[in-house]
Design a protein around this motif. Structure first.
Motif, mmCIF file in Angstrom:
data_model
loop_
_atom_site.group_PDB
_atom_site.id
_atom_site.type_symbol
_atom_site.label_atom_id
_atom_site.label_comp_id
_atom_site.label_asym_id
_atom_site.label_seq_id
_atom_site.Cartn_x
_atom_site.Cartn_y
_atom_site.Cartn_z
ATOM 1 N N TRP A 40 4.258 16.983 -39.688
ATOM 2 C CA TRP A 40 3.434 17.986 -40.369
ATOM 3 C C TRP A 40 2.382 17.309 -41.252
ATOM 4 O O TRP A 40 2.674 16.376 -41.980
ATOM 5 C CB TRP A 40 4.314 18.900 -41.211
ATOM 6 C CG TRP A 40 3.545 19.941 -41.969
ATOM 7 C CD1 TRP A 40 3.098 21.139 -41.480
ATOM 8 C CD2 TRP A 40 3.137 19.893 -43.336
ATOM 9 N NE1 TRP A 40 2.436 21.837 -42.464
ATOM 10 C CE2 TRP A 40 2.441 21.078 -43.615
ATOM 11 C CE3 TRP A 40 3.276 18.942 -44.341
ATOM 12 C CZ2 TRP A 40 1.896 21.358 -44.859
ATOM 13 C CZ3 TRP A 40 2.734 19.213 -45.592
ATOM 14 C CH2 TRP A 40 2.050 20.407 -45.842
ATOM 15 N N ASN A 48 0.785 12.098 -42.777
ATOM 16 C CA ASN A 48 2.037 12.846 -42.711
ATOM 17 C C ASN A 48 3.202 11.909 -43.047
ATOM 18 O O ASN A 48 3.021 10.701 -43.245
ATOM 19 C CB ASN A 48 2.191 13.524 -41.343
ATOM 20 C CG ASN A 48 2.220 12.549 -40.180
ATOM 21 O OD1 ASN A 48 2.732 11.436 -40.278
ATOM 22 N ND2 ASN A 48 1.687 12.980 -39.043
ATOM 23 N N GLN A 153 5.694 21.764 -47.701
ATOM 24 C CA GLN A 153 6.208 22.415 -46.493
ATOM 25 C C GLN A 153 7.191 23.537 -46.842
ATOM 26 O O GLN A 153 7.670 24.224 -45.962
ATOM 27 C CB GLN A 153 6.943 21.410 -45.610
ATOM 28 C CG GLN A 153 6.050 20.390 -44.972
ATOM 29 C CD GLN A 153 6.855 19.429 -44.104
ATOM 30 O OE1 GLN A 153 7.594 19.854 -43.226
ATOM 31 N NE2 GLN A 153 6.716 18.148 -44.365
#
Length: 160
Positions: A40, A48, A153
């Motif tokens: 992600w 990432n 996230q």
């Protein structure tokens, strides 16, 4: 083992995967991260978790080479510093590589002569001692980044 060397081994271990008072270590920050979470990206052009983990492995490798004087030993992934994740390697392979590079680093530190800690190990004249302290700080810096990426996230950033 000389006390100075033992202290430096402890320092890199506490930054990587040993119990530490400051919170998650680099390995602790990666605990439970899935391949999808590792891939992600918070925004275009930003790193990432997977890229950070490989970057950390690369710099452990580079410091090991500086300490041992080895010049032919190549990092198993082509490139330098930052690596894209579009490869045939799995996330598990990347985590394994990080652990292997840490073991090689701690072995190089443990074998390093204490009398040579203040000698330069690179072209910028940085000493072995400075470089070893730096790689420990590097692990903690990136552990913090990983914790932030997990929070972004929506994942709880505990994990140690």
């Amino acid at each position: 083992m000389h006390a100075s060397i033992a202290l430096l081994v402890d320092l890199v271990d506490e930054a990587f995967d040993h119990p530490a008072w400051h919170g998650p270590t680099l390995r602790g920050s990666l605990k439970g991260v899935t391949a999808a979470q590792a891939a992600w990206r918070p925004a275009r052009g930003r790193h990432n978790i997977r890229e950070i983990a490989i970057h950390a492995a690369y710099w452990k490798h580079a410091v090991t080479k500086r300490l041992t004087g080895e010049t032919r030993w190549l990092f198993p992934i082509e490139g330098a510093n930052w690596f894209g994740a579009a490869r045939s390697r799995s996330w598990t392979d990347d985590l394994r590589l990080l652990g292997e590079e840490h073991r090689k680093l701690r072995k190089a530190i443990a074998a390093y002569p204490a009398r040579a800690l203040r000698r330069p190990v690179d072209t910028r004249k940085q000493t072995a001692e400075f470089t070893i302290r730096g790689i420990a700080a590097h692990d903690l810096y990136h552990a913090g980044q990983i914790q932030l990426l997990k929070k972004l996230q929506g994942r709880k950033a505990g994990g140690q």
